[in-house]
Write an enzyme that holds these catalytic residues in place. Structure first.
Site, PDB file in Angstrom:
ATOM      1  N   GLU A 205       0.770  -1.069   0.048  1.00  0.00           N
ATOM      2  CA  GLU A 205       0.029  -0.047  -0.162  1.00  0.00           C
ATOM      3  C   GLU A 205       1.017   1.245   0.175  1.00  0.00           C
ATOM      4  O   GLU A 205       2.036   1.160   0.183  1.00  0.00           O
ATOM      5  CB  GLU A 205      -1.064   0.012   1.218  1.00  0.00           C
ATOM      6  CG  GLU A 205      -1.804  -1.000   1.237  1.00  0.00           C
ATOM      7  CD  GLU A 205      -2.802  -0.985   2.543  1.00  0.00           C
ATOM      8  OE1 GLU A 205      -2.925  -0.113   3.361  1.00  0.00           O
ATOM      9  OE2 GLU A 205      -3.687  -1.942   2.525  1.00  0.00           O
TER      10      GLU A 205
ATOM     11  N   SER B 233       7.557  -2.328   3.051  1.00  0.00           N
ATOM     12  CA  SER B 233       8.318  -3.339   3.758  1.00  0.00           C
ATOM     13  C   SER B 233       7.623  -3.722   5.359  1.00  0.00           C
ATOM     14  O   SER B 233       7.579  -4.766   5.701  1.00  0.00           O
ATOM     15  CB  SER B 233       9.669  -2.801   4.414  1.00  0.00           C
ATOM     16  OG  SER B 233      10.594  -2.690   3.286  1.00  0.00           O
TER      17      SER B 233
ATOM     18  N   ARG C  95      35.352  -8.607 -29.707  1.00  0.00           N
ATOM     19  CA  ARG C  95      35.798  -7.355 -29.525  1.00  0.00           C
ATOM     20  C   ARG C  95      37.510  -7.355 -29.201  1.00  0.00           C
ATOM     21  O   ARG C  95      37.906  -7.991 -28.490  1.00  0.00           O
ATOM     22  CB  ARG C  95      35.181  -6.747 -28.360  1.00  0.00           C
ATOM     23  CG  ARG C  95      35.888  -5.300 -28.058  1.00  0.00           C
ATOM     24  CD  ARG C  95      35.407  -4.331 -29.283  1.00  0.00           C
ATOM     25  NE  ARG C  95      35.864  -2.946 -28.886  1.00  0.00           N
ATOM     26  CZ  ARG C  95      35.584  -2.114 -29.658  1.00  0.00           C
ATOM     27  NH1 ARG C  95      35.056  -2.095 -31.135  1.00  0.00           N
ATOM     28  NH2 ARG C  95      35.851  -0.598 -29.275  1.00  0.00           N
TER      29      ARG C  95
ATOM     30  N   GLY D 273      31.706  -1.607 -22.909  1.00  0.00           N
ATOM     31  CA  GLY D 273      32.169  -0.297 -23.140  1.00  0.00           C
ATOM     32  C   GLY D 273      30.961   0.602 -23.746  1.00  0.00           C
ATOM     33  O   GLY D 273      29.839   0.484 -23.060  1.00  0.00           O
TER      34      GLY D 273
ATOM     35  N   GLU E 238       9.009  -8.100  -3.518  1.00  0.00           N
ATOM     36  CA  GLU E 238       8.803  -9.474  -2.694  1.00  0.00           C
ATOM     37  C   GLU E 238       9.917  -9.443  -1.553  1.00  0.00           C
ATOM     38  O   GLU E 238      10.137 -10.436  -1.238  1.00  0.00           O
ATOM     39  CB  GLU E 238       8.857 -10.745  -3.698  1.00  0.00           C
ATOM     40  CG  GLU E 238       7.751 -10.828  -4.490  1.00  0.00           C
ATOM     41  CD  GLU E 238       7.359 -11.866  -5.284  1.00  0.00           C
ATOM     42  OE1 GLU E 238       7.804 -13.079  -4.563  1.00  0.00           O
ATOM     43  OE2 GLU E 238       6.725 -11.917  -5.990  1.00  0.00           O
TER      44      GLU E 238
HETATM   45  N1  CAA Z   1       5.276 -17.688   8.016  1.00  0.00           N
HETATM   46  C1  CAA Z   1       4.266 -17.833   8.920  1.00  0.00           C
HETATM   47  N2  CAA Z   1       4.109 -16.747   9.799  1.00  0.00           N
HETATM   48  C2  CAA Z   1       4.803 -15.841   9.756  1.00  0.00           C
HETATM   49  C3  CAA Z   1       5.832 -15.864   8.847  1.00  0.00           C
HETATM   50  C4  CAA Z   1       6.135 -16.700   8.037  1.00  0.00           C
HETATM   51  N3  CAA Z   1       7.154 -16.821   7.203  1.00  0.00           N
HETATM   52  N4  CAA Z   1       6.582 -14.612   9.139  1.00  0.00           N
HETATM   53  C5  CAA Z   1       5.940 -14.109  10.129  1.00  0.00           C
HETATM   54  N5  CAA Z   1       5.113 -14.757  10.663  1.00  0.00           N
HETATM   55  C6  CAA Z   1       4.043 -14.378  11.648  1.00  0.00           C
HETATM   56  C7  CAA Z   1       4.587 -14.329  13.093  1.00  0.00           C
HETATM   57  O1  CAA Z   1       4.911 -15.573  13.544  1.00  0.00           O
HETATM   58  C8  CAA Z   1       3.824 -13.354  13.901  1.00  0.00           C
HETATM   59  O2  CAA Z   1       2.851 -13.833  14.045  1.00  0.00           O
HETATM   60  P1  CAA Z   1       2.286 -14.193  15.973  1.00  0.00           P
HETATM   61  O3  CAA Z   1       2.529 -12.956  16.170  1.00  0.00           O
HETATM   62  O4  CAA Z   1       0.899 -14.585  15.697  1.00  0.00           O
HETATM   63  O5  CAA Z   1       3.314 -15.279  16.254  1.00  0.00           O
HETATM   64  C9  CAA Z   1       3.203 -12.379  12.761  1.00  0.00           C
HETATM   65  O6  CAA Z   1       3.373 -13.013  11.224  1.00  0.00           O
HETATM   66  C10 CAA Z   1       4.118 -11.177  12.800  1.00  0.00           C
HETATM   67  O7  CAA Z   1       5.272 -11.278  12.391  1.00  0.00           O
HETATM   68  P2  CAA Z   1       6.359 -10.482  12.715  1.00  0.00           P
HETATM   69  O8  CAA Z   1       6.172  -9.953  14.409  1.00  0.00           O
HETATM   70  O9  CAA Z   1       7.845 -11.174  12.535  1.00  0.00           O
HETATM   71  O10 CAA Z   1       6.058  -9.274  11.945  1.00  0.00           O
HETATM   72  P3  CAA Z   1       6.997  -7.753  11.518  1.00  0.00           P
HETATM   73  O11 CAA Z   1       6.022  -6.714  11.513  1.00  0.00           O
HETATM   74  O12 CAA Z   1       8.251  -7.784  12.223  1.00  0.00           O
HETATM   75  O13 CAA Z   1       7.238  -7.983  10.005  1.00  0.00           O
HETATM   76  C11 CAA Z   1       8.459  -8.777   8.063  1.00  0.00           C
HETATM   77  C12 CAA Z   1       7.853  -9.054   9.463  1.00  0.00           C
HETATM   78  C13 CAA Z   1       9.302 -10.111   7.688  1.00  0.00           C
HETATM   79  C14 CAA Z   1       9.256  -7.678   8.179  1.00  0.00           C
HETATM   80  C15 CAA Z   1       7.329  -8.795   7.106  1.00  0.00           C
HETATM   81  O14 CAA Z   1       6.537  -7.520   7.382  1.00  0.00           O
HETATM   82  C16 CAA Z   1       7.574  -8.661   5.643  1.00  0.00           C
HETATM   83  O15 CAA Z   1       8.112  -9.856   5.240  1.00  0.00           O
HETATM   84  N6  CAA Z   1       7.896  -7.446   4.898  1.00  0.00           N
HETATM   85  C17 CAA Z   1       8.111  -7.361   3.524  1.00  0.00           C
HETATM   86  C18 CAA Z   1       6.847  -7.471   2.787  1.00  0.00           C
HETATM   87  C19 CAA Z   1       7.113  -7.858   1.251  1.00  0.00           C
HETATM   88  O16 CAA Z   1       7.728  -8.631   0.981  1.00  0.00           O
HETATM   89  N7  CAA Z   1       6.237  -7.161   0.381  1.00  0.00           N
HETATM   90  C20 CAA Z   1       6.290  -7.487  -0.984  1.00  0.00           C
HETATM   91  C21 CAA Z   1       5.252  -7.116  -1.631  1.00  0.00           C
HETATM   92  S1  CAA Z   1       4.459  -8.187  -2.635  1.00  0.00           S
HETATM   93  C22 CAA Z   1       5.401  -7.855  -4.180  1.00  0.00           C
HETATM   94  O17 CAA Z   1       6.489  -7.270  -4.260  1.00  0.00           O
HETATM   95  C23 CAA Z   1       4.765  -8.730  -5.370  1.00  0.00           C
HETATM   96  C24 CAA Z   1       4.894  -8.274  -6.658  1.00  0.00           C
HETATM   97  O18 CAA Z   1       3.976  -7.554  -7.243  1.00  0.00           O
HETATM   98  C25 CAA Z   1       6.118  -8.645  -7.211  1.00  0.00           C
END
Ligand code: CAA
Length: 387
Positions: free
Chosen positions: A127, A132, A268, A339, A363
């Site tokens: 959004e 991130s 080249r 180059g 991602e």
């Molecule tokens: N599998 C299952 N559960 C997971 C998990 C995983 N891989 N990673 C985290 N969780 C769960 C945690 O266990 C936690 O749950 P509980 O509280 O119930 O235990 C919950 O999710 C929250 O986890 P965190 O506290 O770790 O969350 P955070 O706020 O610290 O963020 C982060 C974690 C890894 C930074 C995450 O926000 C992230 O991956 N951010 C990046 C987002 C991203 O990749 N965006 C890409 C957009 S899509 C795109 O680009 C597609 C396109 O069009 C090409």
């Protein structure tokens, strides 16, 4: 780890290479320049079964393993990264998510069409103020009894303009934080789905990246995937599979640039011999080849762990961060080896250099991958294949 490929894996790799080199390469510069969507190329990928490669044949998929998938993406990414991101999002974010977590009805209704490429899917998480920090969702889905009312805006959506199906992550209960986030299947033909203008980007220019607005979209209850509140975990799990796809895209960009630079360096001439024979260039090529090989090992390790049903979370992030940074370094060197020719479109390497940049961002940025890896280090869960 075995380095042998099965006959099927080799056949898939060769077919993807053929499609990329014989068909996609022809118009790739023009599509990139004019941001022209690769309609015919996507049709051909669909025809070859490249858009639902890992889906069970019972849902019209190819029933292939993740190694076939990464080999195919690598080959396509050597040439056209708009095609490979369309392919990656449809396969690993949309089809895989639906197959793994969807109901039988959802699979029959949506997956059977997405797996053949008759419909294309998009994954709508980011959004304007939640990139991130993916838990900061502002898009709301309010429970109205038999349906949800969806309102909000999503940014940078790959396949935004061409997709029939969106997997939309939205907050259903703000008081619960990330545990109040859910995920919905949204049909873009429904009233209230508005597709914004196509983004004019540095790289992957012919893929269609859009802002999407949802205004009072009525989403039937049966279109929620999993329980209420499952959306954030859904997004995290789907993204770890997706990161293997983007890592193989980055690998393909690096390998494609290396192949072009190697061929050029043999032709080249400078100071009386091919530049390949000058130490300055040969050291660059040696470094590029080494990093590409290391990236390939990481990508294939993550793919094999996923196929073995083992934890691949850290492996996917390691593959993505290393392959994307290899893609950036390698393409810069490929331009340097060319180059002045490297600076013009006709030689393809400048486009690969521009395409490489997004693999460090989408991602999950390189910084996010390091967070994910570090959390697994702290949990002591880095080498699942050894446990
Ligand atoms: N599998 C299952 N559960 C997971 C998990 C995983 N891989 N990673 C985290 N969780 C769960 C945690 O266990 C936690 O749950 P509980 O509280 O119930 O235990 C919950 O999710 C929250 O986890 P965190 O506290 O770790 O969350 P955070 O706020 O610290 O963020 C982060 C974690 C890894 C930074 C995450 O926000 C992230 O991956 N951010 C990046 C987002 C991203 O990749 N965006 C890409 C957009 S899509 C795109 O680009 C597609 C396109 O069009 C090409």
């Amino acid at each position: 780890m075995t380095f042998d490929y099965t006959e099927e894996q080799i056949a898939v790799r060769d077919a993807a290479r053929d499609l990329a080199q014989r068909t996609m390469k022809k118009g790739v510069i023009e599509r990139d320049t004019h941001m022209k969507y690769p309609t015919e190329e996507v049709r051909q990928m669909a025809e070859m079964g490249l858009l639902g490669m890992m889906v069970d044949p019972a849902y019209n998929g190819g029933g292939m393993d993740t190694i076939c998938y990464v080999l195919a993406i690598e080959e396509i990414s050597k040439v056209d990264n708009s095609c490979s991101v369309i392919m990656s999002v449809n396969n690993s974010l949309v089809c895989w998510g639906l197959e793994r977590f969807g109901t039988e009805d959802q699979k029959q209704k949506y997956l059977t069409k997405l797996a053949t490429g008759e419909w294309i899917g998009a994954f709508c998480l980011s959004e304007p103020e939640a990139g991130s920090d993916a838990t900061s969702q502002r898009t709301m889905a309010i429970d109205q009894g038999d349906h949800y009312l969806l309102n909000g805006t999503k940014n940078w959506i790959t396949n935004g303009g061409t997709s029939r199906i969106h997997l939309v992550i939205a907050q259903t209960d703000t008081s619960l934080g990330h545990r109040g986030i859910s995920v919905f299947i949204v049909d873009t033909s429904w009233p209230g789905v508005v597709i914004g203008a196509k983004e004019d980007k540095l790289g992957i220019r012919s893929s269609d990246t859009h802002t999407i607005m949802y205004t009072d979209v009525k989403v039937p209850k049966e279109n929620r995937i999993g329980e209420d509140g499952f959306g954030f975990k859904f997004a995290m799990q789907v993204l770890s599979g997706g990161r293997i796809g983007i890592a193989s895209q980055a690998l393909g960009i690096a390998a494609g640039a290396y192949e072009l630079a190697l061929a050029y360096s043999k032709e080249r001439m400078a100071f009386g011999k091919p530049i390949f024979e000058h130490q300055a260039i040969s050291f660059k090529l040696a470094q590029m080849a080494t990093e590409i090989e290391a990236a390939r090992l990481l990508v294939h390790r993550a793919a094999r762990l996923k196929d073995a049903g083992k934890d691949f979370l850290a492996a996917a992030s390691m593959a993505k961060v290393f392959a994307s940074e290899t893609a950036m370094r390698t393409t810069i060197e490929a331009v340097q080896i060319h180059g002045g020719y490297g600076f013009v479109k006709e030689y393809h390497v400048e486009r690969l250099m521009r395409d490489a940049k997004i693999t460090q961002i989408y991602e999950g940025t390189s910084e996010i991958q390091r967070i994910v890896i570090n959390r697994q280090i702290q949990l002591g869960e880095l080498y699942p294949e050894l446990s």
